[in-house]
Design a protein around this motif. Structure first.
Motif, PDB file in Angstrom:
ATOM      1  N   ALA A   1       0.831  -1.093   0.056  1.00 32.72           N
ATOM      2  CA  ALA A   1       0.052   0.073   0.071  1.00 32.72           C
ATOM      3  C   ALA A   1       0.743   1.322   0.060  1.00 32.72           C
ATOM      4  O   ALA A   1       0.777   1.931   0.910  1.00 32.72           O
ATOM      5  CB  ALA A   1      -1.015   0.178   1.420  1.00 32.72           C
ATOM      6  N   TYR A   2       1.593   1.268  -1.276  1.00 28.72           N
ATOM      7  CA  TYR A   2       2.495   2.647  -1.166  1.00 28.72           C
ATOM      8  C   TYR A   2       1.806   3.637  -1.949  1.00 28.72           C
ATOM      9  O   TYR A   2       0.881   3.505  -2.435  1.00 28.72           O
ATOM     10  CB  TYR A   2       3.884   2.162  -1.632  1.00 28.72           C
ATOM     11  N   ASP A   3       2.352   4.779  -1.830  1.00 32.47           N
ATOM     12  CA  ASP A   3       1.896   5.995  -2.784  1.00 32.47           C
ATOM     13  C   ASP A   3       3.198   6.392  -3.444  1.00 32.47           C
ATOM     14  O   ASP A   3       3.954   7.132  -3.399  1.00 32.47           O
ATOM     15  CB  ASP A   3       1.431   7.336  -1.772  1.00 32.47           C
ATOM     16  N   PRO A   4       3.048   5.932  -5.047  1.00 34.78           N
ATOM     17  CA  PRO A   4       3.838   6.306  -6.029  1.00 34.78           C
ATOM     18  C   PRO A   4       3.911   7.784  -6.046  1.00 34.78           C
ATOM     19  O   PRO A   4       5.067   8.162  -6.603  1.00 34.78           O
ATOM     20  CB  PRO A   4       3.418   5.744  -7.219  1.00 34.78           C
TER      21      PRO A   4
ATOM     22  N   ASP B   1     -11.900   6.363 -14.030  1.00 34.61           N
ATOM     23  CA  ASP B   1     -10.818   5.645 -13.939  1.00 34.61           C
ATOM     24  C   ASP B   1      -9.446   6.160 -14.222  1.00 34.61           C
ATOM     25  O   ASP B   1      -8.441   5.852 -13.568  1.00 34.61           O
ATOM     26  CB  ASP B   1     -10.842   4.300 -15.098  1.00 34.61           C
ATOM     27  N   TYR B   2      -9.235   7.242 -15.167  1.00 34.90           N
ATOM     28  CA  TYR B   2      -7.922   7.691 -15.225  1.00 34.90           C
ATOM     29  C   TYR B   2      -7.167   8.439 -14.140  1.00 34.90           C
ATOM     30  O   TYR B   2      -5.895   8.153 -13.790  1.00 34.90           O
ATOM     31  CB  TYR B   2      -8.163   8.644 -16.466  1.00 34.90           C
TER      32      TYR B   2
ATOM     33  N   ASN C   1      -3.033   7.529 -10.176  1.00 31.84           N
ATOM     34  CA  ASN C   1      -2.596   7.634  -8.655  1.00 31.84           C
ATOM     35  C   ASN C   1      -1.960   6.193  -8.327  1.00 31.84           C
ATOM     36  O   ASN C   1      -1.275   6.194  -7.182  1.00 31.84           O
ATOM     37  CB  ASN C   1      -3.758   7.899  -7.652  1.00 31.84           C
ATOM     38  N   GLU C   2      -2.344   5.160  -8.942  1.00 29.44           N
ATOM     39  CA  GLU C   2      -1.581   3.859  -8.790  1.00 29.44           C
ATOM     40  C   GLU C   2      -0.284   3.918  -9.478  1.00 29.44           C
ATOM     41  O   GLU C   2       0.178   2.801  -9.219  1.00 29.44           O
ATOM     42  CB  GLU C   2      -2.540   2.838  -9.315  1.00 29.44           C
ATOM     43  N   GLY C   3       0.051   4.815 -10.425  1.00 25.28           N
ATOM     44  CA  GLY C   3       1.346   4.670 -10.823  1.00 25.28           C
ATOM     45  C   GLY C   3       1.218   3.925 -12.241  1.00 25.28           C
ATOM     46  O   GLY C   3       2.160   3.353 -12.492  1.00 25.28           O
TER      47      GLY C   3
END
Length: 361
Positions: free
Chosen positions: A19-22, A114-115, A120-122
């Motif tokens: 659960a990281y934040d790219p 979705d975009y 945000n998910e990288g």
């Protein structure tokens, strides 16, 4: 004290690790294109000459024109384009991202919400194509994670061979002459149609919907299906407002955009997946889609600021009865969209029939 099994600790630990934040890596700067389109073409050919795009739609051959135009312009390239309903495409892209088996290069979908999530998910490539800064500012993500490549609009459409005068406003659909003669896409099966109903009913009230139901419309799946039925001489349906045929409709269809009612427009988004197997091919496709050559050939409003509206139409920015940025906010509020979907399901039932990609209409 309750002791958790070792497997639970492992699952928790795994969840924390994944659960990281790219975004906090601060490596989101875009690739800025400075090559000519012919130089990009050379790189795409050297890469293998293939680009795979998943495109939203509800008829298998809807993007055959794009494939032919792209391959004619770039004869050493092959465009593999798969058309499916956007709400199904996005889940299958999620599956690819989850399993690490990405094989799609470009995603061009109606599911605008979705975009930002994928970004945000990288998962998206930050890429600035050649005509990026000629786009309407609200049609582009500032780092090039996604951008609009075509303006879609729902118009009022009728068959001129079947009726002398078509409807011009949404109120006209309640006239006696249209009873048993309307064909409409289920609003609980297509978010853009759901948005259209939301706009209309927020303006004209629930009474308008009651009047529409009294007209006994034919409900169908797919936004292209109403147009297919309007063409058929052996059907009694004469008009719809849940489809698009661009701004230059083929005969015998007539179109109108309401001036009192609020109609739907939005910029269909495109993005390149960061792990795309053919990134140069995807870049070539996106630069072509945003080229003046391609944009000028399309029978609709352009996403580019310097391409004028087709003859007979005002610039989209000057039209008061539509907001091309409104659909994005509607799509982002999934809780509200779901409540609306269930509301219409209760009133007209669940969508009936085969997928529009499998029926023969």
């Amino acid at each position: 004290m309750v002791r958790l099994p070792a497997l639970c600790y492992m699952a928790i630990a795994t969840g924390i690790v994944s659960a990281y934040d790219p975004n906090l890596g601060f490596k989101g700067g875009p690739q800025i294109e400075n090559r000519t389109i012919d130089e990009i073409y050379e790189a795409a050919v050297a890469e293998g000459g293939i680009v795979t795009v998943w495109h939203g739609g509800d008829e298998p051959g809807q993007q055959e024109g794009l494939k032919q135009a792209f391959e004619a312009r770039f004869p050493k390239m092959t465009l593999n384009v798969t058309v499916d309903v956007s709400k199904y495409h996005d889940g299958n892209i999620d599956r690819q991202l989850a399993t690490g088996g990405v094989y799609v290069d470009s995603a061009i979908l109606q599911t605008l919400h979705d975009y930002p999530r994928w970004d945000n998910e990288g998962a998206l490539l930050h890429y600035i194509p050649l005509n990026f800064y000629n786009l309407q500012p609200s049609f582009r993500e500032i780092r090039g994670a996604w951008y609009g490549i075509t303006v879609v609009s729902w118009s009022i459409i009728w068959n001129k061979d079947k009726i002398a005068e078509g409807p011009k406003e949404f109120e006209d659909f309640l006239k006696p002459e249209f009873k048993d003669k309307l064909v409409l896409t289920y609003p609980n099966d297509d978010d853009a149609v759901l948005y259209a109903f939301d706009l209309i009913m927020q303006q004209y009230g629930y009474e308008w919907f009651e009047g529409l139901l009294a007209q006994n419309p034919r409900w169908v799946r797919g936004s292209a299906t109403p147009v297919s039925l309007l063409y058929q001489s052996n059907t009694t349906v004469v008009a719809t407002f849940t489809s698009s045929v661009g701004l230059a409709p083929p005969e015998p269809l007539g179109i109108a955009f309401p001036t009192k009612g609020h109609f739907v427009t939005w910029p269909q988004r495109a993005a390149i997946l960061k792990d795309a197997p053919h990134p140069e091919g995807a870049k070539l496709l996106h630069n072509y889609l945003l080229s003046e050559e391609y944009q000028s050939s399309q029978p609709t409003w352009s996403v580019l600021k310097d391409i004028p509206a087709p003859a007979g139409y005002d610039d989209l920015a000057n039209i008061q009865s539509t907001n091309p940025n409104g659909f994005e906010g509607f799509m982002a509020d999934r809780e509200r969209a779901e409540r609306l979907r269930l509301f219409f399901e209760d009133k007209i039932g669940t969508p009936q029939g085969l997928s529009p990609l499998k029926d023969d209409l």
